[in-house]
Scaffold this motif. Structure first.
Motif, mmCIF file in Angstrom:
data_model
loop_
_atom_site.group_PDB
_atom_site.id
_atom_site.type_symbol
_atom_site.label_atom_id
_atom_site.label_comp_id
_atom_site.label_asym_id
_atom_site.label_seq_id
_atom_site.Cartn_x
_atom_site.Cartn_y
_atom_site.Cartn_z
ATOM 1 N N ALA A 113 64.476 0.938 47.786
ATOM 2 C CA ALA A 113 64.763 1.769 48.945
ATOM 3 C C ALA A 113 64.613 0.938 50.220
ATOM 4 N N THR A 114 65.064 1.497 51.341
ATOM 5 C CA THR A 114 64.971 0.801 52.626
ATOM 6 C C THR A 114 63.528 0.417 52.936
ATOM 7 N N GLY A 115 63.307 -0.853 53.248
ATOM 8 C CA GLY A 115 61.982 -1.349 53.593
ATOM 9 C C GLY A 115 61.117 -1.750 52.418
ATOM 10 N N ALA A 116 61.521 -1.397 51.211
ATOM 11 C CA ALA A 116 60.722 -1.762 50.038
ATOM 12 C C ALA A 116 60.899 -3.241 49.726
ATOM 13 N N ARG A 117 59.857 -3.846 49.155
ATOM 14 C CA ARG A 117 59.894 -5.284 48.871
ATOM 15 C C ARG A 117 59.481 -5.555 47.427
ATOM 16 N N GLY A 118 60.084 -6.606 46.864
ATOM 17 C CA GLY A 118 59.696 -7.091 45.551
ATOM 18 C C GLY A 118 59.597 -8.605 45.609
ATOM 19 N N LEU A 119 58.551 -9.152 45.029
ATOM 20 C CA LEU A 119 58.293 -10.583 45.098
ATOM 21 C C LEU A 119 58.194 -11.172 43.702
ATOM 22 N N LEU A 120 58.902 -12.276 43.473
ATOM 23 C CA LEU A 120 58.681 -13.127 42.313
ATOM 24 C C LEU A 120 57.911 -14.352 42.769
ATOM 25 N N ARG A 121 56.819 -14.649 42.090
ATOM 26 C CA ARG A 121 56.050 -15.880 42.320
ATOM 27 C C ARG A 121 56.020 -16.611 40.977
ATOM 28 N N ALA A 122 56.420 -17.896 40.959
ATOM 29 C CA ALA A 122 56.544 -18.588 39.687
ATOM 30 C C ALA A 122 56.233 -20.073 39.842
ATOM 31 N N PRO A 131 50.217 -28.626 38.490
ATOM 32 C CA PRO A 131 51.282 -27.615 38.452
ATOM 33 C C PRO A 131 52.325 -27.864 39.542
ATOM 34 N N SER A 132 53.506 -27.305 39.341
ATOM 35 C CA SER A 132 54.548 -27.370 40.359
ATOM 36 C C SER A 132 54.165 -26.527 41.567
ATOM 37 N N GLU A 133 54.811 -26.810 42.700
ATOM 38 C CA GLU A 133 54.646 -25.939 43.866
ATOM 39 C C GLU A 133 55.168 -24.541 43.524
ATOM 40 N N PRO A 134 54.421 -23.478 43.830
ATOM 41 C CA PRO A 134 54.895 -22.139 43.478
ATOM 42 C C PRO A 134 56.162 -21.756 44.249
ATOM 43 N N LEU A 135 57.064 -21.103 43.562
ATOM 44 C CA LEU A 135 58.218 -20.463 44.181
ATOM 45 C C LEU A 135 57.813 -19.063 44.604
ATOM 46 N N ASN A 136 58.178 -18.660 45.829
ATOM 47 C CA ASN A 136 58.008 -17.282 46.288
ATOM 48 C C ASN A 136 59.388 -16.748 46.667
ATOM 49 N N HIS A 137 59.900 -15.836 45.865
ATOM 50 C CA HIS A 137 61.240 -15.279 46.100
ATOM 51 C C HIS A 137 61.108 -13.793 46.404
ATOM 52 N N LEU A 138 61.550 -13.392 47.601
ATOM 53 C CA LEU A 138 61.405 -12.019 48.081
ATOM 54 C C LEU A 138 62.746 -11.299 48.075
ATOM 55 N N ARG A 176 55.598 -8.602 41.951
ATOM 56 C CA ARG A 176 54.844 -7.653 42.775
ATOM 57 C C ARG A 176 55.824 -6.782 43.561
ATOM 58 N N VAL A 177 55.487 -5.522 43.713
ATOM 59 C CA VAL A 177 56.267 -4.637 44.578
ATOM 60 C C VAL A 177 55.328 -3.935 45.550
ATOM 61 N N ASP A 178 55.878 -3.492 46.708
ATOM 62 C CA ASP A 178 55.037 -2.835 47.716
ATOM 63 C C ASP A 178 55.878 -1.960 48.631
ATOM 64 N N ALA A 179 55.353 -1.674 49.812
ATOM 65 C CA ALA A 179 56.031 -1.046 50.949
ATOM 66 C C ALA A 179 56.027 0.469 50.934
ATOM 67 N N GLY A 180 55.376 1.101 49.979
ATOM 68 C CA GLY A 180 55.278 2.552 50.001
ATOM 69 C C GLY A 180 56.594 3.269 49.834
ATOM 70 N N THR A 183 60.726 1.398 44.556
ATOM 71 C CA THR A 183 61.129 0.003 44.368
ATOM 72 C C THR A 183 60.961 -0.399 42.909
ATOM 73 N N PHE A 184 61.801 -1.339 42.487
ATOM 74 C CA PHE A 184 61.806 -1.816 41.106
ATOM 75 C C PHE A 184 62.274 -3.261 41.120
ATOM 76 N N MET A 185 61.603 -4.138 40.379
ATOM 77 C CA MET A 185 62.026 -5.533 40.279
ATOM 78 C C MET A 185 61.750 -6.022 38.873
ATOM 79 N N ALA A 186 62.773 -6.600 38.252
ATOM 80 C CA ALA A 186 62.659 -7.098 36.885
ATOM 81 C C ALA A 186 63.144 -8.533 36.830
ATOM 82 N N MET A 187 62.685 -9.265 35.805
ATOM 83 C CA MET A 187 63.138 -10.642 35.626
ATOM 84 C C MET A 187 63.488 -10.888 34.172
ATOM 85 N N GLY A 188 64.694 -11.437 33.959
ATOM 86 C CA GLY A 188 65.101 -11.998 32.680
ATOM 87 C C GLY A 188 64.947 -11.089 31.485
ATOM 88 N N THR A 189 65.377 -9.818 31.557
ATOM 89 C CA THR A 189 65.129 -8.876 30.478
ATOM 90 C C THR A 189 66.370 -8.618 29.636
#
Length: 206
Positions: A113-122, A131-138, A176-180, A183-189
């Motif tokens: 939804a508007t304003g909602a956020r989802g983050l991938l950190r890998a 370890p590699s430098e973490p990726l942060n993808h919003l 991670r998801v937030d913003a009240g 929201t939904f975020m999936a990876m590689g399913t």
């Protein structure tokens, strides 16, 4: 399109670094024949590894999850908002060769939804090494989309497994998801046929 339940949660504070899309580097040597990877373990909340595929050329391999997703909205709990996963792999390679991870392409799906956020950190690492430098993808709503993001390791920063040593490869990530807002975020399913994660390899002789 995925059919999902939506939920809303409190905001989390995360600084997100931008990640440029880059072409994969060229291996120092061609991959040797007969390379395989096997799954030594899968750790985390809500990540179930469905497939690990290594092509004959062994210049890369792909990973697909069954269900790896975070979601928020009415009725959700903290267990829904953050999902973490660690895939542990064992490389089987001929004597006289070693490898490093040269880059990763992460793919997934977001519905927000508007304003909602989802983050991938890998990030990734070879056992006992830096370890590699973490990726942060919003991803930020409003959107309904398939997303993809590439990482590349510079040639000077490649971390090769020590020759002749038996060390595990770790692929770590979290969603991670937030913003009240819903929201939904999936990876590689498996619910998204295009959402394979691709791990690119660099090879060298010992």
């Amino acid at each position: 399109m995925l059919h999902i339940r939506r939920k809303a949660i409190a905001v989390f504070g995360v600084v997100v670094a931008s990640s440029a899309l880059m072409a994969p580097p060229v291996s120092a040597d061609p991959p040797p024949p007969g390379v395989t990877f096997t799954v030594a373990g899968v750790n985390g909340q809500g990540c179930d590894l469905q497939s690990l595929t290594v092509p004959e050329s062994a210049s890369e391999f792909t990973v697909r999850y069954g269900t790896y997703q975070a979601w928020g909205g009415g009725g959700s709990t903290s267990a829904d908002w953050v999902k973490k996963c660690q895939v542990v792999l064992q490389a089987h390679i001929p004597q006289g060769f070693t490898y490093a991870v040269a880059g990763v392409t992460y793919r997934g799906y977001a519905e927000q939804a508007t304003g909602a956020r989802g983050l991938l950190r890998a990030w990734h690492s070879i056992e006992g090494m830096t370890p590699s430098e973490p990726l942060n993808h919003l991803e930020t709503g409003p959107n309904v989309k398939h997303w993809s993001v590439n990482t590349e390791v510079a040639a000077a920063d490649l971390v090769f497994k020590p020759c002749g040593e038996d060390r595990l490869l770790y692929l770590d990530s979290e969603l991670r998801v937030d913003a009240g807002q819903p929201t939904f975020m999936a990876m590689g399913t498996t619910a998204d046929p295009a959402a394979l994660n691709t791990v690119r390899l660099a090879w060298k002789s010992c």
